[in-house]
Design an enzyme around this catalytic site. Structure first.
Site, PDB file in Angstrom:
ATOM      1  N   GLU A   1       0.819  -1.209   0.000  1.00 64.60           N
ATOM      2  CA  GLU A   1       0.000   0.000   0.000  1.00 64.60           C
ATOM      3  C   GLU A   1       0.853   1.259   0.000  1.00 64.60           C
ATOM      4  OE1 GLU A   1      -3.294  -0.143   2.781  1.00 64.60           O
ATOM      5  OE2 GLU A   1      -3.095  -2.314   2.956  1.00 64.60           O
ATOM      6  N   GLY A   2       2.104   1.131  -0.396  1.00 69.56           N
ATOM      7  CA  GLY A   2       3.009   2.266  -0.464  1.00 69.56           C
ATOM      8  C   GLY A   2       4.288   1.858  -1.158  1.00 69.56           C
TER       9      GLY A   2
END
Length: 345
Positions: free
Chosen positions: A58-59
């Site tokens: 997610e990053g």
């Protein structure tokens, strides 16, 4: 078939990434040797061999993640058991971080997070927002593995996500409706086990509701529960994803239970009072709502899930139930068993 336990990489605050194909492949070798079918002097779970890897990126960047997955597949190709690769993208299609890698390598299951976004579960009745159809189309026309299954990822309680939580009956209706419409539907994933347990056993309730919605037969939708496991001997939590994957259709899936339990061999201290037999608070143990601990001579009750938050600290995770009448616990002493997660499929 037994239970499938995979290790999840990434997370909401992670910023993982590789700088080259060689680095990605080397990291796959490390994961294989440390947690899967390889060998290493460092095996956090000892002789236990996990069943695969889940990507919850997610990053950061997902460049070269295809090399990471392909190397894992190569290592697993000669193994005497099957290994799985899964992913947990956000519901907007395509996913901002995993979109590219999802199209480049084969996945066995995709746990789409239908929360914290416009396409979340509370938007199910809005055809412009609810986009399971996009993921179904991806599975059938774009995915490398055309047998990949799409799971509905749901918050296990109102505190498990910023938005998107729905009650058990609503989630069951959404799951059953989706199953009837899309053949790629694989089941339900819950985030996470501790909050499902604290929320009146949301995991057991959704299992029961789905069985009843299926006519009460033994066939049902698999339910995946994600949890974090901590060891009292480690300095940081090790995150795993407990998941069920089946190559058969949902109608042939049976239900069973797995639980992870932490136990100790210490005996309870003697003494009377409200703290007798209660564990001392331990920094590297995750607690759920209702857990009791002793800290600085007081009895404390957890309000909700917490990890490494000191009773009486600024996080406010604990209720002070008053001074102990008698407590002979040492700091770090651990007495009674605590069950941490249950998995149904």
């Amino acid at each position: 078939m037994g239970k499938i336990v995979t290790i999840s990489l990434g997370g909401a605050t992670g910023a993982a990434g590789f700088t080259s194909d060689a680095q990605a492949s080397a990291f796959a070798d490390t994961i294989w040797d440390t947690f899967l079918g390889g060998s290493s002097s460092t095996r956090p779970f000892g002789g236990a061999v996990l069943d695969g890897v889940d990507l919850d990126i997610e990053g950061g960047s997902t460049i070269y993640f295809d090399s990471f997955v392909n190397q894992l597949r190569t290592l697993a190709s000669g193994a005497n058991k099957q290994y799985y690769v899964t992913a947990a993208p956000q519901c907007p299609y395509p996913d901002a971080y995993l979109g590219t890698v999802l199209n480049e390598v084969g996945f066995d299951a995709v746990y789409v997070q239908f929360y914290n976004n416009y396409c979340q579960l509370t938007s199910f009745s809005n055809a412009n927002d609810w986009d399971f159809s996009d993921w179904d189309n991806w599975a059938k026309t774009v995915a490398i593995n055309k047998d990949v299954k799409i799971y509905i990822g749901a918050p296990a309680s109102s505190s498990a996500a910023g938005s998107g939580y729905v009650d058990v009956n609503t989630l069951a209706n959404i799951a059953l409706t989706t199953r009837s419409q899309y053949s790629s539907f694989g089941g339900v994933m819950l985030w996470d086990a501790s909050q499902a347990y604290a929320n009146d056993r949301f995991d057991a309730a959704i299992k029961s509701a789905i069985i009843e919605g299926s006519g009460g037969s033994s066939s049902s939708i698999p339910v995946t529960v994600t949890t974090s496991t901590q060891s009292a001997s480690s300095s940081a939590p090790s995150t795993t994803t407990l998941s069920t994957i089946s190559s058969s259709t949902p109608s042939t899936t049976t239900l069973s239970t797995i639980s992870t339990t932490t136990t100790s061999t210490l005996s309870a201290p003697t003494g009377a009072g409200n703290c007798a037999g209660v564990n001392a608070w331990v920094a590297n143990v995750a607690y759920i709502g209702g857990d009791e601990v002793v800290y600085n001579g007081h009895l404390w009750t957890a309000k909700w899930w917490s990890y490494a938050d000191i009773p009486g600290g600024v996080a406010g995770d604990w209720t002070d139930d008053g001074a102990c009448v008698a407590a002979a616990l040492r700091v770090g002493q651990f007495i009674t068993p605590i069950t941490r997660a249950s998995l149904y499929r």
